[in-house]
Design an enzyme around this catalytic site. Structure first.
Site: not given
Length: 213
Positions: A11, A84
């Site tokens: 990201h 994550e």
């Protein structure tokens, strides 16, 4: 011979990245630079005929995926498997504060990932398994296609370590995983070949301070 191409990216920069806070399963918005980094990768992939995009279900990754996809009329699917690493009680905390109060586990996170454990966290091996299982499922479902996956630093590190056969103790060795840097892995008859790893050639600005602040 059928080749399935998987692009993997992180990201864009977030507010907590700038503040040096651990994010994990928590989230913070993309900064203006983070959105710009996603736009750079959108432009960098314009000549690639992507078929489908998969993203971590975390908003920072999904927003990055939306920007990279842009005007392409292709599916975008959110996957919890690409989130994550869960950092438990560390999430939302300043990295310097964590190092001061929990130096052993801070050391383990960066230097000995196999030993990393804090309250409520995942293990690096657990993240590798969930992400790799999903990646292999996607490759099998999209044979011969070109796939983009938008995810996070640890997920990229453990996936690429698997394909490199890199020991977990070497996980944090270079290349650094900058926001929206690009990895590419081609799968041919079940064999994986790394073509890009942490590539930032699509970045537009020229100085390190501008690119990575």
């Amino acid at each position: 011979m059928t080749v399935t191409t998987v692009f993997i990216t992180r990201h864009g920069q977030t507010e907590w990245n700038v503040q040096n806070r651990m994010q994990g399963h928590l989230d913070s918005p993309l900064t203006p630079l983070g959105e710009q980094q996603a736009q750079w990768l959108n432009a960098g992939l314009q000549k690639e005929p992507l078929d489908i995009v998969y993203s971590s279900s975390s908003p920072r990754a999904f927003r990055t995926a939306e920007i990279i996809r842009g005007e392409r009329d292709i599916p975008l699917t959110a996957c919890d498997e690409f989130k994550e690493i869960g950092m438990g009680v560390w999430e939302g905390c300043d990295s310097g504060d964590i190092e001061a109060r929990d130096p052993v586990q801070h050391f383990n996170f960066w230097k000995d990932p196999e030993e990393f454990r804090v309250e409520g966290s995942e293990s690096f091996a657990g993240v590798q398994k969930r992400a790799l299982d999903k990646l292999q499922e996607i490759v099998a479902a999209h044979e011969g296609q070109r796939i983009l996956i938008v995810t996070h630093t640890v997920v990229i590190k453990v996936l690429m370590a698997y394909f490199e056969q890199r020991a977990m103790e070497k996980l944090w060795d270079l290349p650094y995983i900058y926001p929206t840097c690009l990895c590419r892995v081609d799968f041919t008859d079940g064999m994986a070949e790394i073509l890009l790893h942490g590539d930032t050639s699509h970045y537009v600005r020229s100085t390190e301070d501008e690119l990575f602040d």
